[in-house]
Design a protein around this motif. Sequence first.
Motif, PDB file in Angstrom:
ATOM      1  N   ALA A   1     -10.364 -40.001  33.518  1.00 41.25           N
ATOM      2  CA  ALA A   1     -11.563 -40.377  34.281  1.00 41.25           C
ATOM      3  C   ALA A   1     -11.350 -41.709  34.981  1.00 41.25           C
ATOM      4  O   ALA A   1     -11.677 -41.861  36.167  1.00 41.25           O
ATOM      5  N   ALA A   2     -10.787 -42.667  34.273  1.00 40.94           N
ATOM      6  CA  ALA A   2     -10.535 -43.991  34.863  1.00 40.94           C
ATOM      7  C   ALA A   2      -9.565 -43.882  36.035  1.00 40.94           C
ATOM      8  O   ALA A   2      -9.762 -44.519  37.079  1.00 40.94           O
ATOM      9  N   THR A   3      -8.537 -43.062  35.902  1.00 43.95           N
ATOM     10  CA  THR A   3      -7.562 -42.881  36.970  1.00 43.95           C
ATOM     11  C   THR A   3      -8.221 -42.276  38.206  1.00 43.95           C
ATOM     12  O   THR A   3      -8.012 -42.742  39.330  1.00 43.95           O
ATOM     13  N   LEU A   4      -9.028 -41.238  38.007  1.00 42.72           N
ATOM     14  CA  LEU A   4      -9.694 -40.587  39.127  1.00 42.72           C
ATOM     15  C   LEU A   4     -10.696 -41.528  39.803  1.00 42.72           C
ATOM     16  O   LEU A   4     -10.781 -41.575  41.034  1.00 42.72           O
ATOM     17  N   GLU A   5     -11.448 -42.278  38.998  1.00 46.81           N
ATOM     18  CA  GLU A   5     -12.424 -43.204  39.571  1.00 46.81           C
ATOM     19  C   GLU A   5     -11.735 -44.334  40.348  1.00 46.81           C
ATOM     20  O   GLU A   5     -12.216 -44.740  41.400  1.00 46.81           O
ATOM     21  N   LYS A   6     -10.611 -44.813  39.856  1.00 46.53           N
ATOM     22  CA  LYS A   6      -9.879 -45.854  40.590  1.00 46.53           C
ATOM     23  C   LYS A   6      -9.358 -45.333  41.919  1.00 46.53           C
ATOM     24  O   LYS A   6      -9.158 -46.089  42.857  1.00 46.53           O
ATOM     25  N   ALA A   7      -9.162 -44.024  42.005  1.00 47.51           N
ATOM     26  CA  ALA A   7      -8.722 -43.404  43.258  1.00 47.51           C
ATOM     27  C   ALA A   7      -9.910 -43.090  44.172  1.00 47.51           C
ATOM     28  O   ALA A   7      -9.726 -42.544  45.258  1.00 47.51           O
ATOM     29  N   GLY A   8     -11.131 -43.409  43.719  1.00 54.67           N
ATOM     30  CA  GLY A   8     -12.305 -43.236  44.569  1.00 54.67           C
ATOM     31  C   GLY A   8     -13.218 -42.083  44.227  1.00 54.67           C
ATOM     32  O   GLY A   8     -14.227 -41.876  44.903  1.00 54.67           O
ATOM     33  N   ALA A   9     -12.906 -41.304  43.201  1.00 53.13           N
ATOM     34  CA  ALA A   9     -13.763 -40.169  42.839  1.00 53.13           C
ATOM     35  C   ALA A   9     -15.046 -40.660  42.166  1.00 53.13           C
ATOM     36  O   ALA A   9     -15.024 -41.603  41.384  1.00 53.13           O
ATOM     37  N   LYS A  10     -16.142 -40.009  42.500  1.00 57.14           N
ATOM     38  CA  LYS A  10     -17.424 -40.262  41.832  1.00 57.14           C
ATOM     39  C   LYS A  10     -17.634 -39.134  40.830  1.00 57.14           C
ATOM     40  O   LYS A  10     -17.589 -37.962  41.192  1.00 57.14           O
ATOM     41  N   ILE A  11     -17.846 -39.502  39.575  1.00 55.10           N
ATOM     42  CA  ILE A  11     -18.022 -38.502  38.523  1.00 55.10           C
ATOM     43  C   ILE A  11     -19.475 -38.517  38.068  1.00 55.10           C
ATOM     44  O   ILE A  11     -19.984 -39.534  37.597  1.00 55.10           O
ATOM     45  N   ASN A  12     -20.146 -37.392  38.237  1.00 54.27           N
ATOM     46  CA  ASN A  12     -21.512 -37.204  37.748  1.00 54.27           C
ATOM     47  C   ASN A  12     -21.463 -36.200  36.619  1.00 54.27           C
ATOM     48  O   ASN A  12     -20.671 -35.258  36.656  1.00 54.27           O
ATOM     49  N   TRP A  13     -22.314 -36.377  35.614  1.00 52.01           N
ATOM     50  CA  TRP A  13     -22.231 -35.497  34.465  1.00 52.01           C
ATOM     51  C   TRP A  13     -23.602 -35.276  33.837  1.00 52.01           C
ATOM     52  O   TRP A  13     -24.534 -36.038  34.068  1.00 52.01           O
ATOM     53  N   SER A  14     -23.677 -34.211  33.054  1.00 54.79           N
ATOM     54  CA  SER A  14     -24.871 -33.904  32.272  1.00 54.79           C
ATOM     55  C   SER A  14     -24.454 -33.292  30.947  1.00 54.79           C
ATOM     56  O   SER A  14     -23.358 -32.747  30.827  1.00 54.79           O
ATOM     57  N   VAL A  15     -25.340 -33.433  29.969  1.00 54.33           N
ATOM     58  CA  VAL A  15     -25.103 -32.883  28.628  1.00 54.33           C
ATOM     59  C   VAL A  15     -26.165 -31.835  28.348  1.00 54.33           C
ATOM     60  O   VAL A  15     -27.356 -32.108  28.491  1.00 54.33           O
ATOM     61  N   ILE A  16     -25.724 -30.663  27.933  1.00 54.25           N
ATOM     62  CA  ILE A  16     -26.636 -29.568  27.605  1.00 54.25           C
ATOM     63  C   ILE A  16     -26.366 -29.155  26.163  1.00 54.25           C
ATOM     64  O   ILE A  16     -25.249 -28.776  25.827  1.00 54.25           O
ATOM     65  N   ILE A  17     -27.410 -29.254  25.339  1.00 60.67           N
ATOM     66  CA  ILE A  17     -27.285 -28.863  23.924  1.00 60.67           C
ATOM     67  C   ILE A  17     -27.821 -27.444  23.772  1.00 60.67           C
ATOM     68  O   ILE A  17     -28.924 -27.124  24.224  1.00 60.67           O
ATOM     69  N   HIS A  18     -27.033 -26.605  23.129  1.00 59.54           N
ATOM     70  CA  HIS A  18     -27.435 -25.225  22.819  1.00 59.54           C
ATOM     71  C   HIS A  18     -27.595 -25.168  21.306  1.00 59.54           C
ATOM     72  O   HIS A  18     -26.589 -25.210  20.576  1.00 59.54           O
ATOM     73  N   PRO A  19     -28.829 -25.072  20.801  1.00 64.75           N
ATOM     74  CA  PRO A  19     -29.022 -25.052  19.350  1.00 64.75           C
ATOM     75  C   PRO A  19     -28.302 -23.888  18.695  1.00 64.75           C
ATOM     76  O   PRO A  19     -28.150 -22.820  19.281  1.00 64.75           O
ATOM     77  N   ALA A  20     -27.863 -24.119  17.469  1.00 61.88           N
ATOM     78  CA  ALA A  20     -27.113 -23.091  16.717  1.00 61.88           C
ATOM     79  C   ALA A  20     -28.020 -21.937  16.348  1.00 61.88           C
ATOM     80  O   ALA A  20     -29.191 -22.071  16.159  1.00 61.88           O
TER      81      ALA A  20
END
Length: 141
Positions: free
Chosen positions: A122-141
Motif C-alpha cells: 500500500a505504501a509503495t502504491l501510494e508513493k507512486a500516486g495511487a489513492k486507496i479507498n476502502w470499506s469494511v463489511i462484516i458478515h455475521p456468522a
Amino acid sequence: MPKIELSRVQGDFGFEATDEYGHTVKMDSSPESGGENFGVRPMQMLLMGLAGCSAIDVIAILKKQRQEIKDYKMVVNGDRETGKEPSLWQNITIEFHLYGIIDQDKAVKAAELSLGKYCSVAATLEKAGAKINWSVIIHPA
C-alpha cells in the motif's frame, strides 16, 4: 535479499516467476498486446500483492484482539492513468469482507492500521500516486 527468477515458458510474453522457496506465478501480457492469456498481468499482480499484504495484517491484528474470523475475502478494483506511459494505478478501491463474530470498530481499525502503517505494498502504491479507498463489511456468522 529475496530472489526472483523469471523464465519465458509460453509464447512471446508467457512467463513464470519463481521465488527462492519454489513458489511460482504465471504472467502474461494481454492478447491485445501479443499475449495469450497464459497468466496474470503484472499490473494486476500489484493489486493481488496489495490484497495479500493487507489481508495478512488485518487477520493478524484481529486474531490478537481475539476476534472470531470464520472467513475472509477482499474485492480490489483499480483504475489506471490513461494516455500515459507508464500507466500507473490512479484509484484503487478495496472491500474487506469479514465473516464471523467480529467487532466492526476493531475491523475498521485493523484495516486502517494495515493500509496506513503496516502494508508495504500500500505504501509503495501510494508513493507512486495511487489513492486507496476502502470499506469494511462484516458478515455475521
